[in-house]
Design a protein around this motif. Structure first.
Motif, PDB file in Angstrom:
ATOM      1  N   CYS A 125       7.957  21.879   7.580  1.00 23.50           N
ATOM      2  CA  CYS A 125       6.963  21.916   8.644  1.00 23.50           C
ATOM      3  C   CYS A 125       5.788  22.798   8.243  1.00 23.50           C
ATOM      4  O   CYS A 125       5.972  23.858   7.617  1.00 23.50           O
ATOM      5  CB  CYS A 125       7.585  22.453   9.941  1.00 23.50           C
ATOM      6  N   TRP A 127       4.041  24.656  10.048  1.00 25.86           N
ATOM      7  CA  TRP A 127       4.001  25.940  10.748  1.00 25.86           C
ATOM      8  C   TRP A 127       5.013  26.948  10.204  1.00 25.86           C
ATOM      9  O   TRP A 127       4.960  28.123  10.545  1.00 25.86           O
ATOM     10  CB  TRP A 127       4.239  25.756  12.247  1.00 25.86           C
ATOM     11  N   ASP A 140       6.628  29.567   7.756  1.00 29.44           N
ATOM     12  CA  ASP A 140       6.099  30.533   6.794  1.00 29.44           C
ATOM     13  C   ASP A 140       7.228  31.039   5.902  1.00 29.44           C
ATOM     14  O   ASP A 140       8.174  31.686   6.375  1.00 29.44           O
ATOM     15  CB  ASP A 140       5.449  31.705   7.545  1.00 29.44           C
ATOM     16  N   SER A 152       1.968  21.153  14.964  1.00 29.77           N
ATOM     17  CA  SER A 152       1.346  22.423  14.567  1.00 29.77           C
ATOM     18  C   SER A 152       1.115  23.337  15.758  1.00 29.77           C
ATOM     19  O   SER A 152       1.073  22.897  16.911  1.00 29.77           O
ATOM     20  CB  SER A 152       0.002  22.153  13.879  1.00 29.77           C
ATOM     21  N   ASP A 153       0.933  24.625  15.453  1.00 37.46           N
ATOM     22  CA  ASP A 153       0.626  25.601  16.500  1.00 37.46           C
ATOM     23  C   ASP A 153      -0.634  25.188  17.257  1.00 37.46           C
ATOM     24  O   ASP A 153      -0.689  25.272  18.488  1.00 37.46           O
ATOM     25  CB  ASP A 153       0.418  26.988  15.889  1.00 37.46           C
TER      26      ASP A 153
END
Length: 322
Positions: free
Chosen positions: A65, A67, A69, A93-94
């Motif tokens: 994904c 988003w 990290d 996404s955010d």
């Protein structure tokens, strides 16, 4: 002990192994002489929850994904809160969640953290569960089942919140005009036909993963059929009549561009059984895709006879002349 009914948690379990693991965890409590029965229960529930979370959010999918990290390659495994977020919004996404769906992402993140923290208190029970007294053990069981239920419930509620917001956005992006443009290319059973209009009854987000969003659009299309040429019709030798048919469109959208929608002719399924008089009194609007595809086959179907319409028209015209 006031034990939570099995079906309350069992409705969230999708595989036989999950149901069996849950049943076995509860069955361990029946051995009242076993000093490890609460330990076995806690272990079984912990492994069950881990299995369900892995089903809802495989590590490999979460890590793909946009988003997610990885902290410059230092992380190789998602946190449980991240897996829970994936179960709720997939790869959206955010920015899309916040700006387009107008959802409070911080609220979603905070609520997932709270659910995980509460769950961890019980499924990772760190006190000795060896030979504890009935009062302590039964309280542990009750609190654990309640925490597991709330955890699953939070996932479902937040997932539904995201799906409903996405369905609203998709409804705006998929107009009835778009559907009509595609329907013009569909063979509608007569010499000539006109798509007079269509409406979208429902849009359902069926799943969201790290790549795609599977969406089902359903509605009705209004068609005017014509047999014979325009000249035939003007001379009284043609027939025109109107019908309405339910349709279903299956779409697979890019999770990175959810509102970039292209509908092809092959994506749309129109149920035309009413044209042949096969529908009886069934509610076609609620048919599944498989049912619509199956009934649109040619097997065991009577051939449509347009002369019936000519016959009915002649009777009407005869009454008019009289």
């Amino acid at each position: 002990m006031k034990q939570m009914p099995r079906h309350v948690i069992q409705k969230y379990l999708k595989r036989t192994m999950e149901v069996d693991a849950f049943t076995a965890s509860l069955d361990a409590l029946s051995s009242e002489t076993n000093p490890l029965r609460y330990a076995f229960f806690s272990l079984g529930i912990r492994e069950l929850v881990n299995h369900v979370i892995d089903r809802l959010a495989p590590n490999s999918s979460v890590m793909l994904c946009g988003w997610w990290d990885d902290n410059n390659g230092k992380r190789t495994t998602p946190k449980r809160t991240e897996k829970m977020q994936y179960a709720i919004r997939g790869g959206l996404s955010d920015e899309f969640v916040t700006d387009v769906l107008k959802l409070d992402l911080s609220f979603i993140i905070d609520r997932t953290q709270q659910a995980v923290d509460e769950l961890s208190i019980y499924v990772h029970y760190n006190k000795s569960t060896f030979n504890v007294d009935h009062v302590t053990g039964n309280k542990l069981v009750e609190d654990t089942l309640s925490a597991v239920h709330r955890f699953f419930e939070d996932i479902e509620e937040l997932k539904e919140m995201v799906s409903e917001a996405l369905e609203v956005s998709l409804h705006k992006a998929i107009s009835s005009a778009t559907i009509e443009d595609v329907l013009v290319e569909v063979d509608m059973l007569s010499t000539h036909y006109i798509v007079e209009g269509s409406d979208i009854e429902e849009i359902i987000v069926r799943s969201i993963d790290h790549q795609h969003i599977d969406v089902q659009v359903s509605g009705n299309v209004d068609i005017e059929h014509q047999y014979g040429s325009d000249g035939d019709y003007e001379r009284g030798d043609g027939v025109r009549f109107e019908s309405s048919y339910p349709y279903v469109v299956n779409l697979q959208l890019d999770v990175n561009e959810p509102l970039e929608i292209t509908i092809e002719t092959d994506d749309i399924i129109v149920n035309t059984d009413s044209f042949y008089g096969d529908e009886e009194e069934e509610d076609l609007e609620h048919w599944s895709v498989d049912e619509m595809e199956e009934t649109n086959g040619d097997a065991d179907r009577e051939v449509f006879d347009p002369t019936e319409h000519f016959y009915n028209m002649e009777i009407i015209q005869g009454h008019i002349r009289m």
